[in-house]
Design a protein around this motif. Sequence first.
Motif, short mmCIF file in Angstrom:
data_model
loop_
_atom_site.label_atom_id
_atom_site.label_comp_id
_atom_site.label_asym_id
_atom_site.label_seq_id
_atom_site.Cartn_x
_atom_site.Cartn_y
_atom_site.Cartn_z
N LEU A 75 12.19 3.83 -7.88
CA LEU A 75 12.38 4.78 -6.72
C LEU A 75 11.54 4.72 -5.91
CD1 LEU A 75 13.79 7.56 -6.31
CD2 LEU A 75 11.90 8.56 -7.94
N SER A 76 9.98 4.58 -6.14
CA SER A 76 9.19 4.47 -5.26
C SER A 76 9.27 3.46 -3.96
CB SER A 76 7.89 4.51 -5.82
OG SER A 76 7.47 3.36 -6.82
N GLU A 77 9.72 2.44 -4.68
CA GLU A 77 9.88 1.39 -3.69
C GLU A 77 11.26 1.63 -2.82
OE1 GLU A 77 11.39 -3.52 -3.83
OE2 GLU A 77 10.86 -2.17 -5.61
N GLU A 78 12.43 2.41 -3.31
CA GLU A 78 13.43 2.55 -2.48
C GLU A 78 13.06 3.59 -1.55
OE1 GLU A 78 16.12 3.42 -5.36
OE2 GLU A 78 16.70 1.36 -5.56
N VAL A 79 12.01 4.57 -1.88
CA VAL A 79 11.78 5.85 -1.10
C VAL A 79 10.56 5.26 -0.02
CG1 VAL A 79 9.89 7.90 -1.06
CG2 VAL A 79 12.07 7.56 -2.99
N ASP A 97 10.60 13.88 7.49
CA ASP A 97 11.88 14.22 7.61
C ASP A 97 12.70 13.23 6.98
OD1 ASP A 97 13.86 15.74 8.34
OD2 ASP A 97 14.09 14.77 10.26
N VAL A 98 12.47 12.69 5.67
CA VAL A 98 13.45 11.76 5.08
C VAL A 98 14.50 12.66 4.47
CG1 VAL A 98 13.60 10.24 3.15
CG2 VAL A 98 11.83 10.49 4.50
N LEU A 118 9.75 4.37 5.76
CA LEU A 118 9.90 3.40 6.97
C LEU A 118 10.85 3.54 7.81
CD1 LEU A 118 8.24 0.31 5.10
CD2 LEU A 118 7.10 1.72 6.74
N ARG A 119 12.12 3.62 7.36
CA ARG A 119 13.26 3.47 8.07
C ARG A 119 13.21 4.61 9.01
NH1 ARG A 119 19.13 2.34 5.69
NH2 ARG A 119 18.86 4.64 5.01
N ARG A 120 12.88 6.08 8.61
CA ARG A 120 12.80 7.09 9.21
C ARG A 120 11.83 7.22 10.24
NH1 ARG A 120 14.34 10.44 12.50
NH2 ARG A 120 13.68 12.57 12.37
N LEU A 148 0.92 -1.31 0.03
CA LEU A 148 0.08 -0.02 -0.07
C LEU A 148 0.85 1.16 -0.05
CD1 LEU A 148 -2.84 -0.84 2.45
CD2 LEU A 148 -3.08 -0.21 -0.05
N LEU A 149 2.03 1.34 0.62
CA LEU A 149 2.84 2.53 0.82
C LEU A 149 3.64 2.60 -0.66
CD1 LEU A 149 4.81 2.32 4.09
CD2 LEU A 149 3.33 4.21 3.14
N HIS A 150 3.79 1.52 -1.35
CA HIS A 150 4.49 1.54 -2.36
C HIS A 150 3.68 2.29 -3.44
CE1 HIS A 150 6.57 -0.55 -5.99
NE2 HIS A 150 7.00 0.53 -5.71
#
Length: 116
Positions: A93-97, A76-77, A102-104, A52-54
């Motif tokens: 790109l969208s997958e990496e973003v 704040d990425v 998620l990491r942030r 869903l995020l992707h």
Amino acid sequence: MSLPATFDELIQEANQMDLYKKLIHQLNKDFLLANIDLDFHEDILPTSLKLLLHETVYKLIQEKFTEYLNLLYIIDVSEKQVRALDGDDTLKLSEEVVFLILRREWQKVWFRNKYK
């Protein structure tokens, strides 16, 4: 704090620390602040969350770029990390973003839990 290198590591760490639901709440909070209509149920499966995020980030990049930039700003990425990504393939790109988002968000939840 060492940041997870993959989506699976991030989810595993969140589950081990019993912070997965807090991660979902943080995502919901920041998406609401960014005025993006996306609300995850706290029991969403990690694979569904990622999908869903992707899908949402991909649509934002394609159709609502200003809202996409606003979302990255609110979460704040790191601009430096986003610029380092290859923008030729929007799907990739969208997958990496999504992982950067998620990491942030995980960082926020982890710090809040550690220093509460």
